[in-house]
Design a protein around this motif. Structure first.
Motif, PDB file in Angstrom:
ATOM      1  N   THR A 158      14.669  26.272   8.545  1.00 11.41           N
ATOM      2  CA  THR A 158      15.126  25.650   9.785  1.00 11.41           C
ATOM      3  C   THR A 158      15.518  24.194   9.548  1.00 11.41           C
ATOM      4  O   THR A 158      16.544  23.734  10.031  1.00 11.41           O
ATOM      5  CB  THR A 158      14.027  25.717  10.861  1.00 11.41           C
ATOM      6  OG1 THR A 158      13.712  27.071  11.107  1.00 11.41           O
ATOM      7  CG2 THR A 158      14.493  25.075  12.149  1.00 11.41           C
ATOM      8  N   LYS A 159      14.710  23.458   8.793  1.00 12.31           N
ATOM      9  CA  LYS A 159      15.016  22.063   8.498  1.00 12.31           C
ATOM     10  C   LYS A 159      16.276  21.964   7.638  1.00 12.31           C
ATOM     11  O   LYS A 159      17.122  21.088   7.851  1.00 12.31           O
ATOM     12  CB  LYS A 159      13.841  21.389   7.791  1.00 12.31           C
ATOM     13  CG  LYS A 159      14.083  19.897   7.526  1.00 12.31           C
ATOM     14  CD  LYS A 159      12.911  19.254   6.836  1.00 12.31           C
ATOM     15  CE  LYS A 159      13.120  17.740   6.714  1.00 12.31           C
ATOM     16  NZ  LYS A 159      14.388  17.389   6.070  1.00 12.31           N
ATOM     17  N   GLU A 160      16.404  22.834   6.652  1.00 13.77           N
ATOM     18  CA  GLU A 160      17.589  22.819   5.804  1.00 13.77           C
ATOM     19  C   GLU A 160      18.846  23.091   6.630  1.00 13.77           C
ATOM     20  O   GLU A 160      19.887  22.456   6.429  1.00 13.77           O
ATOM     21  CB  GLU A 160      17.458  23.881   4.704  1.00 13.77           C
ATOM     22  CG  GLU A 160      16.444  23.510   3.628  1.00 13.77           C
ATOM     23  CD  GLU A 160      16.247  24.625   2.612  1.00 13.77           C
ATOM     24  OE1 GLU A 160      16.763  25.734   2.851  1.00 13.77           O
ATOM     25  OE2 GLU A 160      15.573  24.388   1.598  1.00 13.77           O
ATOM     26  N   HIS A 161      18.739  24.035   7.553  1.00 18.12           N
ATOM     27  CA  HIS A 161      19.877  24.352   8.419  1.00 18.12           C
ATOM     28  C   HIS A 161      20.222  23.149   9.299  1.00 18.12           C
ATOM     29  O   HIS A 161      21.407  22.805   9.448  1.00 18.12           O
ATOM     30  CB  HIS A 161      19.540  25.554   9.301  1.00 18.12           C
ATOM     31  CG  HIS A 161      20.609  25.873  10.306  1.00 18.12           C
ATOM     32  ND1 HIS A 161      21.770  26.528   9.967  1.00 18.12           N
ATOM     33  CD2 HIS A 161      20.702  25.602  11.638  1.00 18.12           C
ATOM     34  CE1 HIS A 161      22.532  26.660  11.041  1.00 18.12           C
ATOM     35  NE2 HIS A 161      21.902  26.105  12.064  1.00 18.12           N
ATOM     36  N   LYS A 162      19.195  22.502   9.838  1.00 16.66           N
ATOM     37  CA  LYS A 162      19.409  21.340  10.699  1.00 16.66           C
ATOM     38  C   LYS A 162      20.056  20.203   9.914  1.00 16.66           C
ATOM     39  O   LYS A 162      21.022  19.581  10.381  1.00 16.66           O
ATOM     40  CB  LYS A 162      18.069  20.873  11.274  1.00 16.66           C
ATOM     41  CG  LYS A 162      18.166  19.615  12.124  1.00 16.66           C
ATOM     42  CD  LYS A 162      16.794  19.201  12.627  1.00 16.66           C
ATOM     43  CE  LYS A 162      16.877  17.907  13.429  1.00 16.66           C
ATOM     44  NZ  LYS A 162      15.554  17.448  13.902  1.00 16.66           N
ATOM     45  N   ASP A 163      19.541  19.940   8.714  1.00 11.92           N
ATOM     46  CA  ASP A 163      20.091  18.859   7.888  1.00 11.92           C
ATOM     47  C   ASP A 163      21.546  19.141   7.525  1.00 11.92           C
ATOM     48  O   ASP A 163      22.383  18.235   7.526  1.00 11.92           O
ATOM     49  CB  ASP A 163      19.255  18.696   6.616  1.00 11.92           C
ATOM     50  CG  ASP A 163      17.868  18.126   6.890  1.00 11.92           C
ATOM     51  OD1 ASP A 163      17.654  17.621   8.011  1.00 11.92           O
ATOM     52  OD2 ASP A 163      17.010  18.203   5.993  1.00 11.92           O
ATOM     53  N   TYR A 197      22.402  17.681  18.291  1.00 12.87           N
ATOM     54  CA  TYR A 197      21.958  16.781  17.233  1.00 12.87           C
ATOM     55  C   TYR A 197      22.246  15.312  17.516  1.00 12.87           C
ATOM     56  O   TYR A 197      21.505  14.438  17.065  1.00 12.87           O
ATOM     57  CB  TYR A 197      22.628  17.168  15.916  1.00 12.87           C
ATOM     58  CG  TYR A 197      22.261  18.556  15.449  1.00 12.87           C
ATOM     59  CD1 TYR A 197      21.026  18.821  14.878  1.00 12.87           C
ATOM     60  CD2 TYR A 197      23.152  19.619  15.608  1.00 12.87           C
ATOM     61  CE1 TYR A 197      20.685  20.100  14.468  1.00 12.87           C
ATOM     62  CE2 TYR A 197      22.828  20.894  15.193  1.00 12.87           C
ATOM     63  CZ  TYR A 197      21.587  21.128  14.622  1.00 12.87           C
ATOM     64  OH  TYR A 197      21.254  22.403  14.225  1.00 12.87           O
ATOM     65  N   PRO A 235       9.906  27.344   8.677  1.00  8.53           N
ATOM     66  CA  PRO A 235      10.218  25.956   9.038  1.00  8.53           C
ATOM     67  C   PRO A 235      11.110  25.264   8.011  1.00  8.53           C
ATOM     68  O   PRO A 235      11.977  24.490   8.357  1.00  8.53           O
ATOM     69  CB  PRO A 235       8.832  25.301   9.093  1.00  8.53           C
ATOM     70  CG  PRO A 235       7.894  26.433   9.396  1.00  8.53           C
ATOM     71  CD  PRO A 235       8.477  27.628   8.694  1.00  8.53           C
ATOM     72  N   LYS A 236      10.915  25.582   6.700  1.00  6.82           N
ATOM     73  CA  LYS A 236      11.713  24.942   5.662  1.00  6.82           C
ATOM     74  C   LYS A 236      13.194  25.302   5.814  1.00  6.82           C
ATOM     75  O   LYS A 236      14.064  24.452   5.733  1.00  6.82           O
ATOM     76  CB  LYS A 236      11.209  25.377   4.288  1.00  6.82           C
ATOM     77  CG  LYS A 236      11.979  24.728   3.144  1.00  6.82           C
ATOM     78  CD  LYS A 236      11.421  25.156   1.796  1.00  6.82           C
ATOM     79  CE  LYS A 236      12.222  24.507   0.676  1.00  6.82           C
ATOM     80  NZ  LYS A 236      11.724  24.935  -0.656  1.00  6.82           N
ATOM     81  N   GLN A 247      23.774  18.641  10.660  1.00  2.00           N
ATOM     82  CA  GLN A 247      23.934  17.216  10.949  1.00  2.00           C
ATOM     83  C   GLN A 247      24.902  16.562   9.970  1.00  2.00           C
ATOM     84  O   GLN A 247      25.754  15.756  10.366  1.00  2.00           O
ATOM     85  CB  GLN A 247      22.574  16.507  10.886  1.00  2.00           C
ATOM     86  CG  GLN A 247      21.673  16.797  12.068  1.00  2.00           C
ATOM     87  CD  GLN A 247      20.373  16.017  11.999  1.00  2.00           C
ATOM     88  OE1 GLN A 247      19.898  15.669  10.919  1.00  2.00           O
ATOM     89  NE2 GLN A 247      19.780  15.752  13.135  1.00  2.00           N
TER      90      GLN A 247
END
Length: 205
Positions: A6-11, A52, A3-4, A14
């Motif tokens: 995944t969040k870094e990739h999303k941030d 996004y 999950p970490k 964006q």
């Protein structure tokens, strides 16, 4: 994938999309910028951008929020290492310096967005919330100055804050519309300091 990650990739994605949006907003303004423009500028697929962000309005609000939050955070951090009066005067000095290249920033686009808000109820309500946030946070900063024995204000903190915000916006507007001499940003900054020093009854002993 954790999950970490995944969040870094999303941030990261964006942030890349918002940087592309900033480039287009600066070039075309808010009203003329389309999602297609941002997709092309970002180099991502249409679906990759829409994953996004659903609109240029959403993107621009995110950019506005990030700028305001960053500015307020810097004021708070500055006040941790010096007195509140020095924090405020340092901000005005920094604004004066920063406005020398205002036309090449997002400032003109923000004014465009603000000017058209009166005819869009949902947008007006959104901007009102951001305005209230600034008034609350800056008033809190002034209250810290009172608590530390720096200020004995002659007017309500909210009134002082709103006046300060109007001067701040006026400085930016003049820097956008006029040449350096006519805009007289440094003169306006000094006038703002004089007003604040008087109305706050600054104790510098």
């Amino acid at each position: 994938m954790s999950p970490k990650v995944t969040k870094e990739h999303k941030d990261k994605r964006q942030a890349e999309i918002l940087e592309a949006a900033k480039t287009v907003f600066k070039r075309k303004g808010f009203e003329l910028t389309t999602m297609k423009d941002v997709v092309e500028e970002s180099g991502f697929s249409r679906g990759g951008v829409y994953l996004y962000f659903s609109s240029t309005e959403e993107m621009f609000r995110r950019i506005i929020e990030a700028g305001l939050d960053e500015g307020l955070r810097k004021l708070d951090e500055s006040a941790e290492n010096r007195n509140v009066w020095d924090t405020i005067t340092s901000y005005l000095d920094g604004l004066t310096e920063g406005l020398r290249g205002a036309a090449d920033t997002l400032a003109p686009v923000q004014f465009e967005y603000l000017v058209t808000a009166w005819r869009n109820e949902e947008r007006r309500e959104y901007l009102e919330k951001r305005y209230d946030l600034f008034v609350t946070r800056f008033s809190k900063l002034l209250q810290k100055g009172i608590d530390q024995g720096e200020f004995q204000p002659l007017q309500p903190l909210a009134t002082i804050t709103k006046f300060f915000l109007n001067v701040n916006d006026g400085m930016i507007q003049n820097a956008l519309y006029f040449n350096e001499d006519k805009a007289d940003v440094s003169g306006m900054a000094e006038a703002a300091k004089l007003y604040l020093k008087t109305v706050l009854q600054v104790n510098q002993t």
